[in-house]
Design a protein around this motif. Structure first.
Motif, mmCIF file in Angstrom:
data_model
loop_
_atom_site.group_PDB
_atom_site.id
_atom_site.type_symbol
_atom_site.label_atom_id
_atom_site.label_comp_id
_atom_site.label_asym_id
_atom_site.label_seq_id
_atom_site.Cartn_x
_atom_site.Cartn_y
_atom_site.Cartn_z
ATOM 1 N N THR A 240 81.422 0.657 34.975
ATOM 2 C CA THR A 240 80.764 2.044 34.613
ATOM 3 C C THR A 240 79.856 2.560 35.725
ATOM 4 N N GLN A 241 79.121 1.901 36.496
ATOM 5 C CA GLN A 241 78.206 2.358 37.411
ATOM 6 C C GLN A 241 79.365 3.363 38.513
ATOM 7 N N LEU A 242 80.158 2.715 38.923
ATOM 8 C CA LEU A 242 81.104 3.435 40.030
ATOM 9 C C LEU A 242 81.762 4.386 39.406
ATOM 10 N N GLY A 243 82.047 4.356 38.154
ATOM 11 C CA GLY A 243 82.702 5.554 37.483
ATOM 12 C C GLY A 243 81.831 6.920 37.468
ATOM 13 N N GLU A 244 80.534 6.756 37.457
ATOM 14 C CA GLU A 244 79.657 7.739 37.583
ATOM 15 C C GLU A 244 79.733 8.496 39.273
ATOM 16 N N HIS A 245 80.571 7.833 40.027
ATOM 17 C CA HIS A 245 80.705 8.294 41.121
ATOM 18 C C HIS A 245 82.245 8.720 41.352
ATOM 19 N N GLY A 246 82.936 8.649 40.165
ATOM 20 C CA GLY A 246 84.545 8.870 40.444
ATOM 21 C C GLY A 246 85.296 8.072 40.955
ATOM 22 N N THR B 170 87.280 9.573 55.505
ATOM 23 C CA THR B 170 87.039 10.952 55.730
ATOM 24 C C THR B 170 85.389 11.246 55.846
ATOM 25 N N ALA B 171 84.920 12.248 55.956
ATOM 26 C CA ALA B 171 83.583 12.719 55.826
ATOM 27 C C ALA B 171 83.188 12.592 54.418
ATOM 28 N N THR B 172 84.073 13.213 53.704
ATOM 29 C CA THR B 172 83.931 13.344 52.282
ATOM 30 C C THR B 172 83.773 11.943 51.729
ATOM 31 N N GLY B 173 84.812 10.950 51.908
ATOM 32 C CA GLY B 173 84.700 9.827 51.556
ATOM 33 C C GLY B 173 83.590 8.748 51.909
ATOM 34 N N ARG B 174 83.057 9.224 53.084
ATOM 35 C CA ARG B 174 81.726 8.490 53.394
ATOM 36 C C ARG B 174 80.668 8.875 52.697
ATOM 37 N N ASP B 175 80.513 10.193 52.376
ATOM 38 C CA ASP B 175 79.554 10.646 51.547
ATOM 39 C C ASP B 175 79.609 10.031 50.156
ATOM 40 N N ARG B 176 81.024 9.810 49.567
ATOM 41 C CA ARG B 176 80.994 9.567 48.252
ATOM 42 C C ARG B 176 80.596 7.849 48.197
ATOM 43 N N VAL B 177 81.166 7.099 49.356
ATOM 44 C CA VAL B 177 80.640 5.713 49.254
ATOM 45 C C VAL B 177 79.307 5.562 49.267
ATOM 46 N N LEU B 178 78.691 6.271 50.465
ATOM 47 C CA LEU B 178 77.204 6.105 50.480
ATOM 48 C C LEU B 178 76.312 6.756 49.382
ATOM 49 N N GLY B 179 76.844 7.559 48.623
ATOM 50 C CA GLY B 179 76.281 7.886 47.305
ATOM 51 C C GLY B 179 76.273 6.929 46.362
#
Length: 148
Positions: A29-35, A100-109
């Motif tokens: 559930t928590q990770l789903g909030e980040h897609g 990628t930079a986008t991937g880094r941002d997503r996982v850090l978020g």
């Protein structure tokens, strides 16, 4: 025939299964909030620690997922712009996945909420030293099962 499990052994097994299932639901559930699915988060988190990327075969082994299952997940992550694939240097048959930079941002978020969830739903219930004991015991199980 193997001896039956005693009450303590059976209780430990059922508690492990129930706790794992409940934590996995909360994590999903928590990770789903980040897609992200839990497996996708694990892929991105592993790649976060490997700036030069990881070979797909190594990543599959570390994550305990089939090569075809990992290929599917990497394809989905690549379509979302979160990872890239390239030929492995020195081995044209090998493939390396990089963040990628986008991937880094997503996982850090996703990390702050993920860490909070793990603390609130697992670590906060443990007494000093229990996390280490659980880690050591489960690492033995993982090592044995990987060798099987």
């Amino acid at each position: 025939m193997t001896d039956a499990l005693d009450e303590n052994e059976l209780g430990a097994y059922f508690a492990l299964v129930a706790a794992g299932d409940l934590i996995q639901r909360a994590v999903t559930t928590q990770l789903g909030e980040h897609g992200l699915s839990p497996l996708q988060f694990s892929v991105l988190a592993r790649l976060l620690d490997a700036p030069a990327g990881l070979r797909m075969s190594e990543l599959a082994d570390v994550l305990v997922v089939s090569r075809s299952g990992l290929t599917y997940q990497i394809t989905q992550l690549e379509k979302s712009g979160l990872v890239e694939r390239a030929s492995s240097p020195g081995d044209d048959r090998g493939v390396v996945a990089t963040l990628t930079a986008t991937g880094r941002d997503r996982v850090l978020g996703a990390f702050p909420g993920h860490v909070a969830l793990v603390r609130e739903n697992f670590l906060d219930f443990l007494q000093p030293g229990e996390a280490d004991a659980i880690r050591v015991a489960l690492e033995r199980v993982v090592e044995s099962l990987r060798g099987a």
